[in-house]
Design a protein around this motif. Structure first.
Motif, PDB file in Angstrom:
ATOM      1  N   SER A 130       0.838  -1.193   0.000  1.00 35.06           N
ATOM      2  CA  SER A 130       0.000   0.000   0.000  1.00 35.06           C
ATOM      3  C   SER A 130       0.874   1.244   0.000  1.00 35.06           C
ATOM      4  O   SER A 130       2.045   1.201   0.416  1.00 35.06           O
ATOM      5  CB  SER A 130      -0.932   0.011   1.220  1.00 35.06           C
ATOM      6  OG  SER A 130      -0.181   0.001   2.411  1.00 35.06           O
ATOM      7  N   GLN A 152      -3.408   3.226   0.686  1.00 35.09           N
ATOM      8  CA  GLN A 152      -4.182   2.316  -0.152  1.00 35.09           C
ATOM      9  C   GLN A 152      -3.274   1.763  -1.257  1.00 35.09           C
ATOM     10  O   GLN A 152      -2.143   2.215  -1.445  1.00 35.09           O
ATOM     11  CB  GLN A 152      -5.360   3.057  -0.800  1.00 35.09           C
ATOM     12  CG  GLN A 152      -4.927   4.266  -1.616  1.00 35.09           C
ATOM     13  CD  GLN A 152      -6.072   5.015  -2.216  1.00 35.09           C
ATOM     14  OE1 GLN A 152      -6.883   4.415  -2.906  1.00 35.09           O
ATOM     15  NE2 GLN A 152      -6.117   6.332  -1.948  1.00 35.09           N
ATOM     16  N   ARG A 153      -3.794   0.778  -1.976  1.00 35.47           N
ATOM     17  CA  ARG A 153      -3.078   0.242  -3.135  1.00 35.47           C
ATOM     18  C   ARG A 153      -3.453   1.092  -4.342  1.00 35.47           C
ATOM     19  O   ARG A 153      -4.614   1.142  -4.765  1.00 35.47           O
ATOM     20  CB  ARG A 153      -3.433  -1.221  -3.356  1.00 35.47           C
ATOM     21  CG  ARG A 153      -3.035  -2.136  -2.203  1.00 35.47           C
ATOM     22  CD  ARG A 153      -3.237  -3.600  -2.583  1.00 35.47           C
ATOM     23  NE  ARG A 153      -2.297  -3.990  -3.645  1.00 35.47           N
ATOM     24  CZ  ARG A 153      -2.310  -5.181  -4.250  1.00 35.47           C
ATOM     25  NH1 ARG A 153      -3.233  -6.081  -3.911  1.00 35.47           N
ATOM     26  NH2 ARG A 153      -1.446  -5.449  -5.206  1.00 35.47           N
ATOM     27  N   LEU A 154      -2.452   1.756  -4.940  1.00 28.91           N
ATOM     28  CA  LEU A 154      -2.713   2.663  -6.047  1.00 28.91           C
ATOM     29  C   LEU A 154      -2.824   1.878  -7.349  1.00 28.91           C
ATOM     30  O   LEU A 154      -1.970   1.011  -7.652  1.00 28.91           O
ATOM     31  CB  LEU A 154      -1.586   3.691  -6.165  1.00 28.91           C
ATOM     32  CG  LEU A 154      -1.440   4.673  -4.996  1.00 28.91           C
ATOM     33  CD1 LEU A 154      -0.308   5.654  -5.268  1.00 28.91           C
ATOM     34  CD2 LEU A 154      -2.735   5.404  -4.733  1.00 28.91           C
ATOM     35  N   PRO A 155      -3.865   2.162  -8.110  1.00 25.49           N
ATOM     36  CA  PRO A 155      -3.998   1.457  -9.407  1.00 25.49           C
ATOM     37  C   PRO A 155      -2.927   1.914 -10.386  1.00 25.49           C
ATOM     38  O   PRO A 155      -2.604   3.100 -10.491  1.00 25.49           O
ATOM     39  CB  PRO A 155      -5.402   1.841  -9.861  1.00 25.49           C
ATOM     40  CG  PRO A 155      -5.702   3.121  -9.170  1.00 25.49           C
ATOM     41  CD  PRO A 155      -4.992   3.070  -7.858  1.00 25.49           C
ATOM     42  N   LYS A 156      -2.399   0.926 -11.124  1.00 30.36           N
ATOM     43  CA  LYS A 156      -1.325   1.202 -12.075  1.00 30.36           C
ATOM     44  C   LYS A 156      -1.864   1.481 -13.474  1.00 30.36           C
ATOM     45  O   LYS A 156      -1.373   2.369 -14.178  1.00 30.36           O
ATOM     46  CB  LYS A 156      -0.358   0.024 -12.088  1.00 30.36           C
ATOM     47  CG  LYS A 156       0.822   0.184 -13.023  1.00 30.36           C
ATOM     48  CD  LYS A 156       1.725  -1.034 -12.943  1.00 30.36           C
ATOM     49  CE  LYS A 156       2.910  -0.901 -13.895  1.00 30.36           C
ATOM     50  NZ  LYS A 156       3.793  -2.100 -13.840  1.00 30.36           N
ATOM     51  N   GLU A 161      -4.228  -3.708 -12.434  1.00 30.10           N
ATOM     52  CA  GLU A 161      -2.943  -3.918 -11.792  1.00 30.10           C
ATOM     53  C   GLU A 161      -2.647  -2.756 -10.842  1.00 30.10           C
ATOM     54  O   GLU A 161      -3.115  -1.640 -11.039  1.00 30.10           O
ATOM     55  CB  GLU A 161      -1.838  -4.042 -12.847  1.00 30.10           C
ATOM     56  CG  GLU A 161      -2.018  -5.227 -13.783  1.00 30.10           C
ATOM     57  CD  GLU A 161      -0.916  -5.287 -14.824  1.00 30.10           C
ATOM     58  OE1 GLU A 161      -0.054  -4.378 -14.812  1.00 30.10           O
ATOM     59  OE2 GLU A 161      -0.922  -6.231 -15.645  1.00 30.10           O
ATOM     60  N   HIS A 162      -1.827  -3.040  -9.829  1.00 33.39           N
ATOM     61  CA  HIS A 162      -1.461  -2.044  -8.824  1.00 33.39           C
ATOM     62  C   HIS A 162       0.043  -1.860  -8.818  1.00 33.39           C
ATOM     63  O   HIS A 162       0.804  -2.739  -9.281  1.00 33.39           O
ATOM     64  CB  HIS A 162      -1.945  -2.458  -7.426  1.00 33.39           C
ATOM     65  CG  HIS A 162      -3.433  -2.548  -7.316  1.00 33.39           C
ATOM     66  ND1 HIS A 162      -4.134  -3.669  -7.702  1.00 33.39           N
ATOM     67  CD2 HIS A 162      -4.364  -1.659  -6.868  1.00 33.39           C
ATOM     68  CE1 HIS A 162      -5.417  -3.478  -7.491  1.00 33.39           C
ATOM     69  NE2 HIS A 162      -5.591  -2.264  -6.984  1.00 33.39           N
ATOM     70  N   TYR A 163       0.459  -0.727  -8.289  1.00 34.47           N
ATOM     71  CA  TYR A 163       1.889  -0.425  -8.222  1.00 34.47           C
ATOM     72  C   TYR A 163       2.577  -1.377  -7.260  1.00 34.47           C
ATOM     73  O   TYR A 163       2.065  -1.681  -6.173  1.00 34.47           O
ATOM     74  CB  TYR A 163       2.122   1.019  -7.779  1.00 34.47           C
ATOM     75  CG  TYR A 163       1.988   2.017  -8.902  1.00 34.47           C
ATOM     76  CD1 TYR A 163       3.018   2.179  -9.824  1.00 34.47           C
ATOM     77  CD2 TYR A 163       0.856   2.797  -9.031  1.00 34.47           C
ATOM     78  CE1 TYR A 163       2.900   3.111 -10.852  1.00 34.47           C
ATOM     79  CE2 TYR A 163       0.722   3.724 -10.056  1.00 34.47           C
ATOM     80  CZ  TYR A 163       1.756   3.873 -10.961  1.00 34.47           C
ATOM     81  OH  TYR A 163       1.649   4.761 -11.983  1.00 34.47           O
TER      82      TYR A 163
END
Length: 550
Positions: A130, A152-156, A161-163
């Protein structure tokens, strides 16, 4: 219960049979109590009291069985090394990667700035991948700083997909929710972690400077020349030192104007002037305390600013050429302050000593203030006989009468001290023969009460003849009242009480003791008459009178 008698056969249906001799199928007890404590014990028999094979094994054999890995195929089992598994929330607990960066914010409709450079700090938590973005707070920035993106989990991308930490590096752009964050550098621990994982970081970039902060940090130019005069020294030496002048304001030129006495106060600590009007009783004017508030008075104004009306805008320091100083106030001369001509008639002693030391060349010429002689005598009407004299006088002194003041010290010292005399009524009426009265003089309030002794078959009802009151002497006036006191109560003396005449014929022994204690204030005739009536020789001495009368 099904058992298998042949160990070579598989444990399958048809290879077992039920033992009909078994009747107990309960499980063995594994808990017990000893000395009141619960203890766990190892079972020795199984269901139906059958013998357990595990009870016959040793501890070494049981340890070997626990290490064996069961196999689904026949043959010898394969022994492998077991790897310890450590979850991510334990391995990466409290391990955070920190990157520093900035983003550019456009400013619209502002003549001072076009954009702002706002610095941010990006945190990457390794335990759950996160991220959060915060902005360090700057004092008086006028912006809502702090947490910009919560953890939070940032969207890539749009594929869900997430960073990941493998996607981060310095000198790169990090888009998140429409804002592009430029990562410029990181801390030493983050660099060490990334290099240990085989990632080579780019060269660090310097953070650009915000143009508005640079413009705001520039000092404003000022061309005010500092004065040579030390105001701090003036405050330390001239504090609480005031020059006071007694002047006369000549206002006779105005409609219904007249000459008014005023007081001019010049404060040496800051060179300010205050004018107060001297009010007189019954002058018919409103008692305003200040005629001119405390301020610096301009003496000479710049000629270019004179046409401008000063009533609209106050005169600033740049428009004044010179202010009034102590050398402009000379006793005996006329000074003009804001259009008012004031004649300085006199001053106090401190002002005279100040001019003698600081301005010895100035000559003081004091003048007498013209005063109007008015007859302010207060006429008191004659006493009307209602109430006491002091109480009736209060109606003439104030609009709301107040009770007359009493001597509390005298009341406390002479509390419950009473002088008693016996008197007869001096009257031409034959029916008044034989009437006896008791005079009671109260030392605490100087009041007298008269009580008549009742006589049987006299035809006169005895009792209270006069309540407690102060008895004025004959010829007493309101302006100069005189009342009876123990000095006047001698044996054989005549006392006139509101038209009635009484002759004192006797007194008790307490009266004599009290008069002897204050013999220096009692006439000798009064004291001699008491001793002669009570049969006491003068050589017997003084008697203490500290107690109450008997």
């Amino acid at each position: 219960m099904s058992i298998n008698t042949d160990h070579g056969l598989p444990f399958l249906p048809g290879n077992t049979f039920r033992d009909v001799t078994k009747s107990a199928f309960h499980r063995a007890q594994t808990l017990g109590y000893r000395n009141g404590y619960a203890l766990q014990q190892r079972p020795t028999v199984g269901i139906g009291q059958a013998a357990l094979l595990s009870a016959q094994l040793t501890q070494n054999e049981m340890d070997e069985l626990s290490k064996e890995i069961p196999a689904l195929t026949y043959g010898a089992p394969r022994h492998g090394t077991s790897l310890d598994f450590i979850p991510a929330h334990v391995a990466f607990d409290k391990k955070v990667l920190r990157f520093y960066g900035h983003f550019r914010q456009d400013v619209l409709d502002s003549p001072v700035e076009e954009y702002r450079v706002r610095r941010v700090v990006v945190y990457y938590h390794l335990e759950d991948d996160s991220m959060c973005v915060t902005e360090p707070r700057v004092e008086n920035s006028g912006l809502c700083q702090g947490t910009l993106l919560k953890r939070q989990r940032l969207p890539k991308n749009d594929r869900g997909e997430h960073y990941h930490w493998k996607d981060l590096n310095v000198a790169m752009d990090l888009p998140a929710y429409g804002v592009v964050y430029r990562l410029t550098h990181c801390d030493a621990r983050t660099q060490e972690f990334m290099e240990s994982e085989g990632l080579v970081l780019n060269d660090f970039e310097p953070t650009p400077v915000d143009p508005y902060i640079t413009h705001r940090a520039q000092p404003h130019r000022s061309y005010v020349t500092p004065p040579d005069f030390d105001h701090f020294h003036q405050f330390l030496t001239m504090d609480r030192k005031v020059l006071r002048f007694f002047a006369m304001w000549d206002d006779t030129a105005a409609l219904y104007g007249e000459a008014r006495p005023v007081t001019i106060q010049y404060y040496l600590v800051d060179d300010t002037v205050e004018i107060r009007e001297v009010h007189q009783a019954n002058s018919g004017r409103d008692p305003f305390p200040v005629l001119l508030r405390r301020q610096r008075l301009p003496k000479e104004i710049n000629p270019a600013c004179e046409p401008f009306p000063s009533c609209v805008l106050e005169v600033s320091r740049q428009e004044v050429c010179e202010y009034y100083s102590p050398k402009d106030f000379q006793v005996g001369e006329t000074v003009e302050l804001l259009g008012r001509r004031l004649l300085l008639c006199d001053c106090d002693d401190f002002t005279k000593s100040y001019y003698q030391h600081s301005h010895p060349d100035m000559e003081l010429k004091p003048k007498d203030l013209p005063r109007e002689e008015t007859d302010m005598r207060r006429e008191i009407p004659p006493y009307n006989g209602f109430g006491s004299l002091e109480d009736s006088l209060q109606n003439c002194l104030t609009l709301i009468p107040e009770p007359p003041k009493k001597d509390l010290l005298k009341m406390l010292e002479n509390d419950q001290k009473v002088l008693r005399y016996v008197a007869r009524l001096d009257s031409q009426n034959p029916s008044d023969e034989g009437r006896r009265f008791i005079f009671s003089y109260f030392l605490s309030s100087d009041m007298v009460s008269i009580f008549e002794r009742p006589v049987r078959n006299s035809g006169i009802i005895g009792g209270r003849f006069l309540e407690k009151t102060r008895i004025p002497k004959p010829g007493s006036t309101v302006d100069n009242p005189a009342f009876y006191s123990p000095d006047d109560f001698a044996i054989g003396a005549t006392v006139e009480v509101f038209g009635h005449r009484f002759v004192l014929i006797d007194a008790d022994h307490y009266v004599l003791r009290y008069l002897e204690s204050v013999a220096d204030r009692i006439p000798s005739q009064t004291l001699h008459s008491m001793r002669q009536r009570l049969g006491v020789h003068p050589d017997q001495g003084m008697v203490e009178t500290t107690g109450q009368n008997g």
